[in-house]
Design a protein around this motif. Structure first.
Motif, PDB file in Angstrom:
ATOM      1  N   PHE A   1      -5.297  -2.180 -11.356  1.00  0.00           N
ATOM      2  CA  PHE A   1      -4.587  -0.933 -11.647  1.00  0.00           C
ATOM      3  C   PHE A   1      -5.522   0.275 -11.465  1.00  0.00           C
ATOM      4  O   PHE A   1      -5.175   1.250 -10.796  1.00  0.00           O
ATOM      5  CB  PHE A   1      -4.059  -1.002 -13.079  1.00  0.00           C
ATOM      6  CG  PHE A   1      -3.283   0.205 -13.530  1.00  0.00           C
ATOM      7  CD1 PHE A   1      -1.912   0.286 -13.324  1.00  0.00           C
ATOM      8  CD2 PHE A   1      -3.910   1.249 -14.185  1.00  0.00           C
ATOM      9  CE1 PHE A   1      -1.180   1.400 -13.758  1.00  0.00           C
ATOM     10  CE2 PHE A   1      -3.199   2.362 -14.622  1.00  0.00           C
ATOM     11  CZ  PHE A   1      -1.831   2.432 -14.404  1.00  0.00           C
ATOM     12  N   ALA A   2      -6.707   0.180 -12.047  1.00  0.00           N
ATOM     13  CA  ALA A   2      -7.678   1.286 -11.961  1.00  0.00           C
ATOM     14  C   ALA A   2      -8.153   1.504 -10.525  1.00  0.00           C
ATOM     15  O   ALA A   2      -8.365   2.641 -10.096  1.00  0.00           O
ATOM     16  CB  ALA A   2      -8.859   1.016 -12.886  1.00  0.00           C
ATOM     17  N   SER A   3      -8.290   0.406  -9.772  1.00  0.00           N
ATOM     18  CA  SER A   3      -8.719   0.512  -8.367  1.00  0.00           C
ATOM     19  C   SER A   3      -7.721   1.302  -7.526  1.00  0.00           C
ATOM     20  O   SER A   3      -8.086   2.025  -6.610  1.00  0.00           O
ATOM     21  CB  SER A   3      -8.887  -0.880  -7.747  1.00  0.00           C
ATOM     22  OG  SER A   3      -9.855  -1.615  -8.430  1.00  0.00           O
ATOM     23  N   ASP A   4      -6.425   1.133  -7.844  1.00  0.00           N
ATOM     24  CA  ASP A   4      -5.372   1.814  -7.086  1.00  0.00           C
ATOM     25  C   ASP A   4      -5.116   3.236  -7.578  1.00  0.00           C
ATOM     26  O   ASP A   4      -4.379   3.990  -6.932  1.00  0.00           O
ATOM     27  CB  ASP A   4      -4.057   1.024  -7.168  1.00  0.00           C
ATOM     28  CG  ASP A   4      -4.023  -0.157  -6.210  1.00  0.00           C
ATOM     29  OD1 ASP A   4      -4.994  -0.321  -5.444  1.00  0.00           O
ATOM     30  OD2 ASP A   4      -3.037  -0.917  -6.221  1.00  0.00           O
ATOM     31  N   PHE A   5      -5.706   3.594  -8.708  1.00  0.00           N
ATOM     32  CA  PHE A   5      -5.368   4.877  -9.323  1.00  0.00           C
ATOM     33  C   PHE A   5      -5.770   6.072  -8.459  1.00  0.00           C
ATOM     34  O   PHE A   5      -5.145   7.128  -8.525  1.00  0.00           O
ATOM     35  CB  PHE A   5      -5.988   5.003 -10.724  1.00  0.00           C
ATOM     36  CG  PHE A   5      -5.203   5.905 -11.633  1.00  0.00           C
ATOM     37  CD1 PHE A   5      -4.192   5.396 -12.434  1.00  0.00           C
ATOM     38  CD2 PHE A   5      -5.432   7.273 -11.655  1.00  0.00           C
ATOM     39  CE1 PHE A   5      -3.439   6.228 -13.249  1.00  0.00           C
ATOM     40  CE2 PHE A   5      -4.696   8.116 -12.465  1.00  0.00           C
ATOM     41  CZ  PHE A   5      -3.685   7.591 -13.266  1.00  0.00           C
ATOM     42  N   CYS A   6      -6.779   5.891  -7.619  1.00  0.00           N
ATOM     43  CA  CYS A   6      -7.218   6.999  -6.743  1.00  0.00           C
ATOM     44  C   CYS A   6      -6.137   7.372  -5.727  1.00  0.00           C
ATOM     45  O   CYS A   6      -6.205   8.431  -5.099  1.00  0.00           O
ATOM     46  CB  CYS A   6      -8.520   6.647  -6.037  1.00  0.00           C
ATOM     47  SG  CYS A   6      -8.427   5.131  -5.060  1.00  0.00           S
ATOM     48  N   HIS A   7      -5.113   6.514  -5.572  1.00  0.00           N
ATOM     49  CA  HIS A   7      -4.021   6.797  -4.627  1.00  0.00           C
ATOM     50  C   HIS A   7      -2.801   7.417  -5.312  1.00  0.00           C
ATOM     51  O   HIS A   7      -1.798   7.700  -4.657  1.00  0.00           O
ATOM     52  CB  HIS A   7      -3.604   5.513  -3.908  1.00  0.00           C
ATOM     53  CG  HIS A   7      -4.747   4.758  -3.304  1.00  0.00           C
ATOM     54  ND1 HIS A   7      -5.598   5.328  -2.379  1.00  0.00           N
ATOM     55  CD2 HIS A   7      -5.209   3.499  -3.533  1.00  0.00           C
ATOM     56  CE1 HIS A   7      -6.515   4.437  -2.033  1.00  0.00           C
ATOM     57  NE2 HIS A   7      -6.307   3.327  -2.729  1.00  0.00           N
ATOM     58  N   VAL A   8      -2.902   7.630  -6.626  1.00  0.00           N
ATOM     59  CA  VAL A   8      -1.802   8.230  -7.386  1.00  0.00           C
ATOM     60  C   VAL A   8      -1.668   9.706  -7.021  1.00  0.00           C
ATOM     61  O   VAL A   8      -2.664  10.405  -6.830  1.00  0.00           O
ATOM     62  CB  VAL A   8      -2.057   8.059  -8.907  1.00  0.00           C
ATOM     63  CG1 VAL A   8      -1.114   8.912  -9.732  1.00  0.00           C
ATOM     64  CG2 VAL A   8      -1.926   6.584  -9.295  1.00  0.00           C
ATOM     65  N   LYS A   9      -0.416  10.178  -6.920  1.00  0.00           N
ATOM     66  CA  LYS A   9      -0.181  11.566  -6.485  1.00  0.00           C
ATOM     67  C   LYS A   9      -0.636  12.607  -7.507  1.00  0.00           C
ATOM     68  O   LYS A   9      -1.237  13.608  -7.143  1.00  0.00           O
ATOM     69  CB  LYS A   9       1.319  11.773  -6.212  1.00  0.00           C
ATOM     70  CG  LYS A   9       1.812  11.080  -4.956  1.00  0.00           C
ATOM     71  CD  LYS A   9       3.327  11.244  -4.831  1.00  0.00           C
ATOM     72  CE  LYS A   9       3.869  10.428  -3.676  1.00  0.00           C
ATOM     73  NZ  LYS A   9       5.342  10.344  -3.735  1.00  0.00           N
ATOM     74  N   ALA A  10      -0.320  12.379  -8.793  1.00  0.00           N
ATOM     75  CA  ALA A  10      -0.624  13.425  -9.782  1.00  0.00           C
ATOM     76  C   ALA A  10      -1.000  12.796 -11.115  1.00  0.00           C
ATOM     77  O   ALA A  10      -0.229  12.805 -12.060  1.00  0.00           O
ATOM     78  CB  ALA A  10       0.573  14.354  -9.965  1.00  0.00           C
ATOM     79  N   GLY A  11      -2.162  12.222 -11.158  1.00  0.00           N
ATOM     80  CA  GLY A  11      -2.609  11.607 -12.399  1.00  0.00           C
ATOM     81  C   GLY A  11      -4.117  11.561 -12.453  1.00  0.00           C
ATOM     82  O   GLY A  11      -4.791  11.650 -11.418  1.00  0.00           O
ATOM     83  N   GLU A  12      -4.622  11.411 -13.651  1.00  0.00           N
ATOM     84  CA  GLU A  12      -6.067  11.386 -13.846  1.00  0.00           C
ATOM     85  C   GLU A  12      -6.376  10.288 -14.857  1.00  0.00           C
ATOM     86  O   GLU A  12      -5.731  10.198 -15.904  1.00  0.00           O
ATOM     87  CB  GLU A  12      -6.492  12.751 -14.396  1.00  0.00           C
ATOM     88  CG  GLU A  12      -7.956  12.895 -14.674  1.00  0.00           C
ATOM     89  CD  GLU A  12      -8.261  14.237 -15.372  1.00  0.00           C
ATOM     90  OE1 GLU A  12      -9.439  14.480 -15.622  1.00  0.00           O
ATOM     91  OE2 GLU A  12      -7.315  14.994 -15.676  1.00  0.00           O
ATOM     92  N   LEU A  13      -7.317   9.421 -14.528  1.00  0.00           N
ATOM     93  CA  LEU A  13      -7.714   8.352 -15.425  1.00  0.00           C
ATOM     94  C   LEU A  13      -8.781   8.884 -16.374  1.00  0.00           C
ATOM     95  O   LEU A  13      -9.907   9.142 -15.968  1.00  0.00           O
ATOM     96  CB  LEU A  13      -8.253   7.181 -14.591  1.00  0.00           C
ATOM     97  CG  LEU A  13      -8.061   5.761 -15.095  1.00  0.00           C
ATOM     98  CD1 LEU A  13      -6.689   5.538 -15.679  1.00  0.00           C
ATOM     99  CD2 LEU A  13      -8.347   4.782 -13.970  1.00  0.00           C
ATOM    100  N   ARG A  14      -8.405   9.058 -17.641  1.00  0.00           N
ATOM    101  CA  ARG A  14      -9.305   9.732 -18.583  1.00  0.00           C
ATOM    102  C   ARG A  14      -9.988   8.821 -19.583  1.00  0.00           C
ATOM    103  O   ARG A  14     -11.036   9.146 -20.113  1.00  0.00           O
ATOM    104  CB  ARG A  14      -8.514  10.785 -19.380  1.00  0.00           C
ATOM    105  CG  ARG A  14      -8.180  12.018 -18.596  1.00  0.00           C
ATOM    106  CD  ARG A  14      -9.415  12.815 -18.210  1.00  0.00           C
ATOM    107  NE  ARG A  14      -9.968  13.550 -19.329  1.00  0.00           N
ATOM    108  CZ  ARG A  14      -9.552  14.746 -19.730  1.00  0.00           C
ATOM    109  NH1 ARG A  14      -8.560  15.347 -19.094  1.00  0.00           N
ATOM    110  NH2 ARG A  14     -10.112  15.355 -20.747  1.00  0.00           N
TER     111      ARG A  14
END
Length: 351
Positions: free
Chosen positions: A18-31
């Motif tokens: 999930f975290a690996s794919d998060f860089c491809h999310v349109k409008a989100g930030e992993l905090r």
């Protein structure tokens, strides 16, 4: 669209994907990330450049640094964690199965409604572009009337009895972990089944390790499904209609390609060149829903999730597989399910 600040609870394999794919999310930030193990939390936050690492789940849930929380713990912890998130007013994306049974799920969705908090089961496959394409083909009548679905999901799981997949205390077994996907696919197109038959193999640790499931509908459709923790399989899915069929390539639940073959053998193939495994699409859906002020996704609703859990409950009751503390027949059980309405095959084999 404003950036939604996300936190992750759990640091296992699914959390990593999930975290690996998060860089491809349109409008989100992993905090933020939380693990009960400090080393694990610190390593995870370093690997994915996450600002806050918590050593207990509830510190993350109550943190002002996050708007939405992804729950990636073993199944049996989902209920308590989702409940805590709702009460803290945090949007929730909870890994499937949403809980271990329909009764628990219904309680949480009722609570989310009461507190006006967004909640979604993380059925990431629903938002895969290939599944969207197949839905479109079927809805447009490209293969005529859809009559049947064949789908399987199998892999060789670790045999360690303490591993979450083999451990009954952690909600282990094939059905809730991987069998949920083929059942989801069948219900996506046909809705909740009217008839359920299954053959299950129960392993040495008293969880299901292999099953074949046949679902039927009053209107004449059938789905032939398989899930296994002990065998290999092409893991394709085939949807058969009156004018042709659609094949979703391996591994169908995260496929990047599919093809449609007409009755005259004309073939149309399509491939999607998206990065990663495709977890970003479910996050995009949550972020979109939050932006629009929704508390459930119209594309994968609470009702969809509850109907899926109800089917899984029936299959498990038929297997005689119950998790610690579960009481299907006691107070709070789902009284809507009348087993006399369904045709069951009671065949179980000890492996």
């Amino acid at each position: 669209m404003k950036k939604v600040r996300w936190g992750i609870i759990g640091t296992g394999q699914i959390a990593h994907l999930f975290a690996s794919d998060f860089c491809h999310v349109k409008a989100g930030e992993l905090r933020a990330v939380a693990s009960r193990d400090k080393v694990s939390a610190d390593n995870f936050s370093a690997e994915f450049d996450i600002e806050c690492a918590f050593v207990d789940y509830f510190s993350l849930i109550n943190s002002h640094e996050v708007d939405a929380i992804y729950i990636a713990t073993p199944h049996v912890y989902h209920y308590d964690l989702v409940k805590a998130c709702i009460l803290a007013g945090k949007a929730v994306l909870c890994e499937k199965p949403f809980t271990i049974n329909e009764t628990q799920s219904k309680e949480l969705y009722d609570l989310a409604l009461e507190h006006n908090v967004f909640v979604m089961e993380a059925m990431w496959t629903r938002f895969n572009p290939v599944i969207e394409q197949v839905l479109e083909w079927v809805e447009e009548g490209e293969i005529g009337t859809l009559h049947s679905i064949q789908a399987s999901l199998s892999f060789l799981a670790p045999t360690d009895p303490s591993h979450r997949l083999m451990n009954i205390e952690l909600g282990g077994g094939a059905l809730l972990d991987i069998g949920i996907y083929p059942v989801f696919l069948a219900q996506l197109f046909f809705g909740k089944p009217d008839f359920i038959q299954n053959q299950a193999v129960i392993g040495d640790t008293d969880v299901d390790i292999f099953e074949q499931i046949l679902l039927g509908w009053e209107s004449g459709q059938l789905a032939s499904l398989e899930a296994s923790l002990i065998s290999c399989n092409p893991n394709r899915a085939i949807l058969s209609g009156s004018k042709g069929y659609i094949e979703i390539d391996s591994e169908w639940f995260k496929a990047k390609s599919c093809r449609m073959v007409a009755a005259n053998d004309q073939e149309r193939a399509i491939a999607f060149d998206f990065p990663g495994n495709g977890y970003q699409f479910e996050v995009d859906e949550v972020n979109r829903c939050l932006e629009e002020g929704l508390i459930q996704s119209p594309n994968y609703s609470w009702q969809d999730s509850l109907e899926l859990m109800a089917t899984l409950d029936e299959i498990r009751q038929d297997m005689g597989l119950f998790y610690p503390g579960e009481d299907f027949l006691g107070e709070g059980a789902n009284n809507e399910v009348d087993v006399h309405e369904h045709h069951h095959e009671h065949n179980h084999h000890k492996h």
